[in-house]
Design a protein around this motif. Sequence first.
Motif, PDB file in Angstrom:
ATOM      1  N   GLY A 175       0.783  -1.154   0.095  1.00  0.00           N
ATOM      2  CA  GLY A 175      -0.003   0.018  -0.075  1.00  0.00           C
ATOM      3  C   GLY A 175       0.846   1.308  -0.134  1.00  0.00           C
ATOM      4  O   GLY A 175       0.538   2.115  -0.596  1.00  0.00           O
ATOM      5  N   PHE A 224       2.341   1.940  -3.501  1.00  0.00           N
ATOM      6  CA  PHE A 224       1.271   2.325  -4.311  1.00  0.00           C
ATOM      7  C   PHE A 224       0.907   3.718  -3.944  1.00  0.00           C
ATOM      8  O   PHE A 224       0.880   4.639  -4.860  1.00  0.00           O
ATOM      9  CB  PHE A 224       0.039   1.691  -3.977  1.00  0.00           C
ATOM     10  CG  PHE A 224      -1.343   2.010  -4.510  1.00  0.00           C
ATOM     11  CD1 PHE A 224      -1.577   1.984  -6.253  1.00  0.00           C
ATOM     12  CD2 PHE A 224      -2.183   3.024  -3.989  1.00  0.00           C
ATOM     13  CE1 PHE A 224      -2.562   2.515  -6.748  1.00  0.00           C
ATOM     14  CE2 PHE A 224      -3.347   3.543  -4.611  1.00  0.00           C
ATOM     15  CZ  PHE A 224      -3.598   3.306  -6.149  1.00  0.00           C
ATOM     16  N   MET A 225       0.735   4.220  -2.570  1.00  0.00           N
ATOM     17  CA  MET A 225       0.743   5.712  -2.432  1.00  0.00           C
ATOM     18  C   MET A 225       1.810   6.358  -2.666  1.00  0.00           C
ATOM     19  O   MET A 225       1.818   7.498  -3.323  1.00  0.00           O
ATOM     20  CB  MET A 225       0.445   5.794  -0.779  1.00  0.00           C
ATOM     21  CG  MET A 225      -0.637   5.247  -0.465  1.00  0.00           C
ATOM     22  SD  MET A 225      -2.034   6.176  -1.052  1.00  0.00           S
ATOM     23  CE  MET A 225      -1.873   7.596  -0.624  1.00  0.00           C
ATOM     24  N   PHE A 281       3.941   5.778  -5.419  1.00  0.00           N
ATOM     25  CA  PHE A 281       3.686   5.972  -7.044  1.00  0.00           C
ATOM     26  C   PHE A 281       2.558   6.840  -7.044  1.00  0.00           C
ATOM     27  O   PHE A 281       3.206   7.817  -7.962  1.00  0.00           O
ATOM     28  CB  PHE A 281       3.451   4.468  -7.397  1.00  0.00           C
ATOM     29  CG  PHE A 281       3.072   4.407  -8.693  1.00  0.00           C
ATOM     30  CD1 PHE A 281       4.186   4.331  -9.651  1.00  0.00           C
ATOM     31  CD2 PHE A 281       2.036   4.384  -9.387  1.00  0.00           C
ATOM     32  CE1 PHE A 281       4.187   4.066 -10.876  1.00  0.00           C
ATOM     33  CE2 PHE A 281       1.621   4.269 -10.732  1.00  0.00           C
ATOM     34  CZ  PHE A 281       2.954   4.181 -11.651  1.00  0.00           C
ATOM     35  N   VAL A 282       1.518   6.818  -6.752  1.00  0.00           N
ATOM     36  CA  VAL A 282       0.661   7.875  -7.360  1.00  0.00           C
ATOM     37  C   VAL A 282       0.990   9.587  -6.907  1.00  0.00           C
ATOM     38  O   VAL A 282       0.749  10.417  -7.698  1.00  0.00           O
ATOM     39  CB  VAL A 282      -0.805   7.552  -6.845  1.00  0.00           C
ATOM     40  CG1 VAL A 282      -1.194   6.331  -7.299  1.00  0.00           C
ATOM     41  CG2 VAL A 282      -1.124   7.499  -5.275  1.00  0.00           C
ATOM     42  N   SER A 324       1.727  12.567 -14.800  1.00  0.00           N
ATOM     43  CA  SER A 324       0.890  11.600 -15.929  1.00  0.00           C
ATOM     44  C   SER A 324      -0.270  12.256 -16.080  1.00  0.00           C
ATOM     45  O   SER A 324      -0.897  12.002 -17.559  1.00  0.00           O
ATOM     46  CB  SER A 324       0.906  10.404 -14.903  1.00  0.00           C
ATOM     47  OG  SER A 324       1.947   9.513 -14.792  1.00  0.00           O
ATOM     48  N   LEU A 352      10.598   4.751 -11.810  1.00  0.00           N
ATOM     49  CA  LEU A 352      10.127   3.853 -10.777  1.00  0.00           C
ATOM     50  C   LEU A 352      11.190   3.407  -9.865  1.00  0.00           C
ATOM     51  O   LEU A 352      10.801   3.336  -8.598  1.00  0.00           O
ATOM     52  CB  LEU A 352       9.432   2.870 -11.895  1.00  0.00           C
ATOM     53  CG  LEU A 352       8.492   3.037 -12.963  1.00  0.00           C
ATOM     54  CD1 LEU A 352       7.943   1.716 -13.291  1.00  0.00           C
ATOM     55  CD2 LEU A 352       7.322   3.789 -12.042  1.00  0.00           C
ATOM     56  N   MET A 366      -0.757  17.924  -8.191  1.00  0.00           N
ATOM     57  CA  MET A 366      -1.819  16.824  -8.055  1.00  0.00           C
ATOM     58  C   MET A 366      -1.550  15.712  -7.597  1.00  0.00           C
ATOM     59  O   MET A 366      -2.394  15.148  -7.164  1.00  0.00           O
ATOM     60  CB  MET A 366      -2.207  16.584  -9.858  1.00  0.00           C
ATOM     61  CG  MET A 366      -3.643  16.007 -10.165  1.00  0.00           C
ATOM     62  SD  MET A 366      -4.995  17.216  -9.475  1.00  0.00           S
ATOM     63  CE  MET A 366      -6.250  16.008  -9.657  1.00  0.00           C
ATOM     64  N   VAL A 420      -2.871  15.687  -4.120  1.00  0.00           N
ATOM     65  CA  VAL A 420      -4.462  15.783  -4.180  1.00  0.00           C
ATOM     66  C   VAL A 420      -4.873  14.349  -4.139  1.00  0.00           C
ATOM     67  O   VAL A 420      -5.674  13.942  -3.468  1.00  0.00           O
ATOM     68  CB  VAL A 420      -5.078  16.413  -5.396  1.00  0.00           C
ATOM     69  CG1 VAL A 420      -6.768  16.359  -5.517  1.00  0.00           C
ATOM     70  CG2 VAL A 420      -4.737  17.807  -5.260  1.00  0.00           C
ATOM     71  N   LEU A 437      -7.189   9.506  -1.762  1.00  0.00           N
ATOM     72  CA  LEU A 437      -7.198   8.145  -1.419  1.00  0.00           C
ATOM     73  C   LEU A 437      -7.300   7.843   0.199  1.00  0.00           C
ATOM     74  O   LEU A 437      -7.912   7.035   0.563  1.00  0.00           O
ATOM     75  CB  LEU A 437      -6.099   7.289  -1.939  1.00  0.00           C
ATOM     76  CG  LEU A 437      -6.068   7.239  -3.594  1.00  0.00           C
ATOM     77  CD1 LEU A 437      -4.935   6.748  -4.098  1.00  0.00           C
ATOM     78  CD2 LEU A 437      -7.209   6.401  -3.952  1.00  0.00           C
TER      79      LEU A 437
END
Lengths: 206, 206, 206
Positions: free
Chosen positions: B32, B35-36, B38-39, B46, B65, B128, B131, B136
């Motif tokens: 998790g 994932f966080m 990453f976003v 992106s 990455l 962004m 945000v 999430l």
Amino acid sequence: MNIIYGIDLLGTMVFAISGGMAANRQGIDVFGATFMGFVTAIGGGSLRDVFLNIRPVWVEDSNYLIAIFIGVFISVIANRHLYNWAKTLTLFDAIGIGFFTVVGTQKSLDYGSSNIAAIMFGMFSAAMGGVIRDTLMNETPLILRKEIYASACLSGAILFVILEYFGLSRGWNAFISASFVVGVRLISVKYNLSLPTVSPVEDKKS
Amino acid sequence: MNIIYGIDLLGTMVFAISGGMAANRQGIDVFGATFMGFVTAIGGGSLRDVFLNIRPVWVEDSNYLIAIFIGVFISVIANRHLYNWAKTLTLFDAIGIGFFTVVGTQKSLDYGSSNIAAIMFGMFSAAMGGVIRDTLMNETPLILRKEIYASACLSGAILFVILEYFGLSRGWNAFISASFVVGVRLISVKYNLSLPTVSPVEDKKS
Amino acid sequence: MNIIYGIDLLGTMVFAISGGMAANRQGIDVFGATFMGFVTAIGGGSLRDVFLNIRPVWVEDSNYLIAIFIGVFISVIANRHLYNWAKTLTLFDAIGIGFFTVVGTQKSLDYGSSNIAAIMFGMFSAAMGGVIRDTLMNETPLILRKEIYASACLSGAILFVILEYFGLSRGWNAFISASFVVGVRLISVKYNLSLPTVSPVEDKKS
């Protein structure tokens, strides 16, 4: 090819059912349920395609949308019964993420992404629909909780890339990697396994 | 070019750290947290690339990455200590948004967007990711609270477009505009400045 | 063409007002309000264009962004009064979703999507901006509540595709389908109509 196409449609339908069920639990109307079924089934793969800068398959092939409508229809008419079928659904969902992981990783590699990006996309394709669903429902996304879900997808995607690197045929690779995801997911559900969490700072202070 | 590429990777890593920290605060597992990270690191740029209809840079260049994985790794192993480093992180974050604002604005102009759209994209690229992270995590996004954050990015992007209009060289423009964002952000943090808010209607009635 | 372009800009402005109002209600600063106006006005259509793999119109034509700024400006200066104008805004919003539904469906068909996908895109274009707005504001999205909103858009998009199938001219089709959406929406607001919901399982047990 035909079998893969069929499983892809089936996986889409299963995810649509889970989206529709989430909507039903909160007393949302049938159009809202359709919307939830849609984003759950198609969110992950579409996000992958958007980043790969290609057009998602469902824009031109309406079979995917029909599969979603059938899934939502099932979730609405079988509303009460689905909760008794929870175990069946967990099985279907596990098969769904197994297959979507493999399809996502494979497609990303075919469109020229790096190995690491392909692994991320493989995980995304499988797990992202549920993230969008839970975010819209104002719940902490399942994949951000302790359960082994995204991590099953991630490890399956890594396995696929490794086997691809060693030259295994696509068919066997898909079968082995998808089975691996399904196995990890089902075992973790059965034995209630979870990954170690990083303890929050507050706990450490006490 | 080499310096810009290096700063871009560094900025990506810093944002990944902030995403990982957000996940750690809520006791989320390492996948998790990844994932966080990453976003948070990649979300803004992106989204810009998707609207420009080009492929995000990290799809093919895996260094981005890898930078994210390093960032998340840092956030996980240095979990407790990072809170003592809050000031250092605020500095890094300010440098990150300064640089991302300039890169975002520049790239949008290069790909034929209007000046106003380039300004929006410059702000997006920088703000962004946070945000998405906050959404999430089910928190009101930082940029929607009173702090000067997105507004620092926005004013930096406007400055970049104005200086570009007056023919300043790209190198100087990037340096001046990024420094402006960093300065505005750090000063507003130090003196706890905020923009005037529009009073809610309820308050006016009382 | 000129009239359609004008209505498109007007619809964009109306949605920006509604986004700005949502931000104002929560005491968010003017940059946050601009952001909310932006995503509300442009979110739906942009998502459609992203899935169609084309570049959204506002990236190159800055008139759309100017329309948004005007809308946000209105929402900020007329903050208190807008609540007295609630009925006027409902009317404008209904016209907005009517027009956006038709534009969205038409554009999707022109870019080669299937009929079913075009219907989905028509609904998306109209209703998605509000979904993003509500999600960022941490509220259950309007379209997932009982009100007839997305369903009005959906039925209008279906009507458009049917009339297109029977060879009606684009102009008449647009007029009839948009009017249908506006009518359904306004009647459902006036008489407080809603779709039947699927009863939550908890209720059935009691």
